[in-house]
Design an enzyme around this catalytic site. Structure first.
Site, mmCIF file in Angstrom:
data_model
loop_
_atom_site.group_PDB
_atom_site.id
_atom_site.type_symbol
_atom_site.label_atom_id
_atom_site.label_comp_id
_atom_site.label_asym_id
_atom_site.label_seq_id
_atom_site.Cartn_x
_atom_site.Cartn_y
_atom_site.Cartn_z
ATOM 1 N N ARG A 25 0.827 -1.215 0.000
ATOM 2 C CA ARG A 25 0.000 0.000 0.000
ATOM 3 C C ARG A 25 0.865 1.271 0.000
ATOM 4 O O ARG A 25 0.514 2.257 0.628
ATOM 5 C CB ARG A 25 -0.963 0.011 1.199
ATOM 6 C CG ARG A 25 -1.776 -1.263 1.379
ATOM 7 C CD ARG A 25 -2.998 -1.352 0.499
ATOM 8 N NE ARG A 25 -4.006 -0.364 0.809
ATOM 9 C CZ ARG A 25 -5.137 -0.613 1.463
ATOM 10 N NH1 ARG A 25 -5.394 -1.821 1.914
ATOM 11 N NH2 ARG A 25 -6.029 0.325 1.642
ATOM 12 N N ARG A 29 -3.119 7.366 1.171
ATOM 13 C CA ARG A 29 -3.483 8.597 1.887
ATOM 14 C C ARG A 29 -2.410 9.217 2.759
ATOM 15 O O ARG A 29 -2.530 10.378 3.129
ATOM 16 C CB ARG A 29 -4.737 8.343 2.732
ATOM 17 C CG ARG A 29 -5.994 8.245 1.891
ATOM 18 C CD ARG A 29 -7.134 7.697 2.696
ATOM 19 N NE ARG A 29 -6.769 6.372 3.169
ATOM 20 C CZ ARG A 29 -7.630 5.501 3.677
ATOM 21 N NH1 ARG A 29 -8.889 5.817 3.812
ATOM 22 N NH2 ARG A 29 -7.227 4.313 4.073
ATOM 23 N N ARG A 38 -7.217 12.820 -4.476
ATOM 24 C CA ARG A 38 -8.460 12.297 -3.898
ATOM 25 C C ARG A 38 -9.491 13.398 -3.622
ATOM 26 O O ARG A 38 -10.672 13.120 -3.490
ATOM 27 C CB ARG A 38 -8.171 11.494 -2.631
ATOM 28 C CG ARG A 38 -7.727 10.083 -2.896
ATOM 29 C CD ARG A 38 -8.877 9.161 -3.335
ATOM 30 N NE ARG A 38 -9.621 8.680 -2.166
ATOM 31 C CZ ARG A 38 -10.863 9.028 -1.896
ATOM 32 N NH1 ARG A 38 -11.521 9.857 -2.667
ATOM 33 N NH2 ARG A 38 -11.463 8.525 -0.839
ATOM 34 N N ASP A 74 -7.248 -2.028 -6.665
ATOM 35 C CA ASP A 74 -7.729 -2.567 -5.393
ATOM 36 C C ASP A 74 -8.167 -4.005 -5.618
ATOM 37 O O ASP A 74 -8.614 -4.355 -6.714
ATOM 38 C CB ASP A 74 -8.899 -1.745 -4.842
ATOM 39 C CG ASP A 74 -9.169 -2.102 -3.385
ATOM 40 O OD1 ASP A 74 -8.514 -1.523 -2.508
ATOM 41 O OD2 ASP A 74 -10.009 -2.996 -3.134
ATOM 42 N N TYR A 151 -15.076 -10.881 1.648
ATOM 43 C CA TYR A 151 -15.743 -9.600 1.360
ATOM 44 C C TYR A 151 -17.073 -9.821 0.641
ATOM 45 O O TYR A 151 -18.078 -9.170 0.932
ATOM 46 C CB TYR A 151 -14.861 -8.700 0.494
ATOM 47 C CG TYR A 151 -13.828 -7.944 1.288
ATOM 48 C CD1 TYR A 151 -14.178 -6.854 2.082
ATOM 49 C CD2 TYR A 151 -12.490 -8.310 1.255
ATOM 50 C CE1 TYR A 151 -13.228 -6.166 2.825
ATOM 51 C CE2 TYR A 151 -11.535 -7.634 1.993
ATOM 52 C CZ TYR A 151 -11.906 -6.564 2.769
ATOM 53 O OH TYR A 151 -10.964 -5.893 3.507
HETATM 54 O O1 CP3 Z 1 0.001 -1.067 -2.611
HETATM 55 C C1 CP3 Z 1 -0.395 -0.140 -3.361
HETATM 56 O O2 CP3 Z 1 0.096 0.991 -3.322
HETATM 57 C C2 CP3 Z 1 -1.468 -0.442 -4.387
HETATM 58 C C3 CP3 Z 1 -2.761 -0.073 -3.955
HETATM 59 C C4 CP3 Z 1 -3.671 -0.974 -3.154
HETATM 60 C C5 CP3 Z 1 -4.927 -0.496 -2.709
HETATM 61 N N1 CP3 Z 1 -5.592 -1.556 -2.168
HETATM 62 C C6 CP3 Z 1 -5.448 0.864 -2.873
HETATM 63 C C7 CP3 Z 1 -6.423 1.372 -1.895
HETATM 64 C C8 CP3 Z 1 -3.567 -2.326 -2.802
HETATM 65 C C9 CP3 Z 1 -2.421 -3.302 -2.986
HETATM 66 C C10 CP3 Z 1 -4.799 -2.665 -2.173
HETATM 67 C C11 CP3 Z 1 -5.102 -4.021 -1.698
HETATM 68 C C12 CP3 Z 1 -6.244 -4.227 -0.795
HETATM 69 N N2 CP3 Z 1 -7.463 -3.609 -0.794
HETATM 70 C C13 CP3 Z 1 -6.261 -5.221 0.218
HETATM 71 C C14 CP3 Z 1 -5.154 -6.197 0.491
HETATM 72 C C15 CP3 Z 1 -4.058 -5.580 1.252
HETATM 73 C C16 CP3 Z 1 -4.364 -5.356 2.688
HETATM 74 O O3 CP3 Z 1 -4.170 -4.224 3.134
HETATM 75 O O4 CP3 Z 1 -4.746 -6.332 3.344
HETATM 76 C C17 CP3 Z 1 -7.502 -5.128 0.856
HETATM 77 C C18 CP3 Z 1 -7.965 -5.976 2.016
HETATM 78 C C19 CP3 Z 1 -8.266 -4.122 0.196
HETATM 79 C C20 CP3 Z 1 -9.661 -3.719 0.467
HETATM 80 C C21 CP3 Z 1 -9.798 -2.296 0.788
HETATM 81 N N3 CP3 Z 1 -9.568 -1.261 -0.090
HETATM 82 C C22 CP3 Z 1 -10.237 -1.746 2.011
HETATM 83 C C23 CP3 Z 1 -10.571 -2.553 3.251
HETATM 84 C C24 CP3 Z 1 -10.274 -0.366 1.835
HETATM 85 C C25 CP3 Z 1 -10.817 0.653 2.794
HETATM 86 C C26 CP3 Z 1 -9.990 0.765 4.010
HETATM 87 C C27 CP3 Z 1 -8.886 1.732 3.771
HETATM 88 O O5 CP3 Z 1 -7.714 1.328 3.885
HETATM 89 O O6 CP3 Z 1 -9.232 2.862 3.495
HETATM 90 C C28 CP3 Z 1 -9.795 -0.064 0.539
HETATM 91 C C29 CP3 Z 1 -9.616 1.268 -0.073
HETATM 92 C C30 CP3 Z 1 -8.274 1.579 -0.642
HETATM 93 N N4 CP3 Z 1 -7.607 0.781 -1.547
HETATM 94 C C31 CP3 Z 1 -7.498 2.746 -0.421
HETATM 95 C C32 CP3 Z 1 -6.328 2.627 -1.200
HETATM 96 C C33 CP3 Z 1 -5.209 3.620 -1.339
HETATM 97 C C34 CP3 Z 1 -7.882 3.921 0.464
HETATM 98 C C35 CP3 Z 1 -9.099 4.551 -0.109
HETATM 99 C C36 CP3 Z 1 -9.097 6.034 -0.219
HETATM 100 O O7 CP3 Z 1 -8.235 6.616 -0.931
HETATM 101 O O8 CP3 Z 1 -10.020 6.598 0.330
#
Ligand code: CP3
Length: 349
Positions: A25, A29, A38, A74, A151
């Site tokens: 990740r 943010r 964003r 994502d 999910y």
């Molecule tokens: O690594 C990277 O830079 C690539 C981007 C990436 C995102 N999601 C962008 C994202 C990756 C690799 C993911 C994977 C992901 N998404 C996982 C597996 C990794 C982990 O952390 O376990 C999971 C479980 C998700 C599901 C997900 N996406 C959730 C639960 C959420 C909301 C919670 C949160 O962290 O905000 C997201 C949203 C998300 N995906 C964001 C980002 C940058 C934040 C959203 C925003 O910008 O508002």
């Protein structure tokens, strides 16, 4: 040697000039550049507009001395591609409005070619490869069948996975039909990312640690294995198989597949590697919360991890899970540079 080969060499357990480091990740943010975008676009707009996804992928690459990029996407867009209605609700995280609960729900899911339904990410991969111009490798990724199923069945995040495990125990045939479909979708999606230019693939099984080892073996392992086999096809592309809370089932995670096993901080990295065996590479495993600590503490903990696996080939430094939202950027810079400096001279001989 230089940064273009460091990460790939470690994936293949070949010699490196310094330990490679990237952060799960790493785009997101905690970076002001990401927050600025964003303000104008939703997360799904960023992901579905290849130019923007490419831009966000490159933000951390410009800011830090990272050894790999990971495509901005994502894990949940794959569920959307099967026909589920995905929303990111502020404060609540992801929500799926039509969760999978029955055999009719599973039958209604449609598997379409990734190029048709997830083409935006494939196009973003092509753009990023062009921009990176061989300087560092690009990672493609997908959720693993179990984490995606959790999910899809729960309809969002979960604490106890009671609905997902409920389907598993009450309707095992429906569970396996759903997991087979997911394995196929995940495998084809990863393969398509490799064909678009991703040089390494990571499969995130973020929530698999909620399972007993016996349930993992019976209900999950065959499907994860199938997904990884499809992802690799007849190529030797390295696959990182990541999970959290997997200390009690590392040999099973390895059995499911992966050239590199990603582990969290709840197990000592050297001990994890001993349990896995030296025929796989490992990725990890600093607690993401440590990045909130003062820089000397961050360095102390990174050094402890590096010391513990000194002399072994195939360590990729990373956090044990995704970087947290309020992580100070200067701490990220300090960590990345420290890993390189600490392992540059003497360490890898
Ligand atoms: O690594 C990277 O830079 C690539 C981007 C990436 C995102 N999601 C962008 C994202 C990756 C690799 C993911 C994977 C992901 N998404 C996982 C597996 C990794 C982990 O952390 O376990 C999971 C479980 C998700 C599901 C997900 N996406 C959730 C639960 C959420 C909301 C919670 C949160 O962290 O905000 C997201 C949203 C998300 N995906 C964001 C980002 C940058 C934040 C959203 C925003 O910008 O508002």
């Amino acid at each position: 040697m230089n940064q273009s080969t460091r990460f790939l060499n470690a994936c293949n357990r070949q010699p490196v000039d310094a330990t490679p480091v990237w952060l799960m990740r790493q785009a997101g943010r905690y970076m002001a550049e990401y927050r600025a975008l964003r303000e104008r676009y939703s997360i799904l707009e960023l992901i579905k507009t290849p130019d923007l996804a490419a831009e966000v992928t490159l933000q951390p690459i410009r800011a830090f001395n990272l050894d790999a990029a990971i495509i901005f996407a994502d894990i949940l867009t794959l569920l959307e591609s099967l026909g589920l209605h995905l929303e990111f609700v502020k404060g609540d995280g992801p929500v799926i409005r039509n969760p999978v609960r029955s055999s009719a729900d599973v039958a209604a899911l449609t598997l379409r070619p990734p190029e048709e339904v997830l083409g935006f990410t494939l196009e973003a991969i092509r753009l990023v490869r062009r921009e990176l111009d061989g300087k560092i490798p690009l990672i493609g990724f997908s959720g693993a069948p179990f984490t995606l199923a959790s999910y899809a069945i729960e309809g969002g995040g979960s604490r106890h996975y009671t609905l997902a495990k409920g389907l598993m125990y009450h309707q095992p045939a429906v569970w396996h039909a759903f997991m087979s479909k997911l394995a196929e979708a995940v495998g084809l999606y990863l393969r398509a990312q490799a064909e678009a230019g991703a040089q390494v693939l990571q499969m995130f099984d973020s929530w698999v640690g909620s399972l007993s080892p016996a349930d993992y073996r019976e209900y999950v392992l065959p499907h994860s294995r199938r997904a990884i086999e499809l992802a690799k096809g007849n190529t030797d592309i390295p696959v990182i198989h990541f999970g959290t809370g997997t200390a009690g089932m590392l040999p099973l995670i390895k059995e499911a597949g992966g050239d590199i096993i990603g582990v969290d901080w709840r197990i000592d990295l050297a001990e994890a590697w001993d349990r896995l065996g030296s025929d796989v590479a490992v990725q990890g495993n600093l607690d993401p919360v440590v990045l909130y600590a003062p820089i000397p503490e961050i360095k102390k903990q990174a050094a402890r991890i590096l010391d513990s696996v000194k002399g072994r080939s195939g360590h990729i430094f990373n956090l044990g899970h995704g970087i947290l939202q309020h992580t100070p950027v200067e701490h990220v810079a300090a960590l990345v540079d420290f890993v390189h400096e600490y392992t540059a001279e003497g360490y890898h001989q």
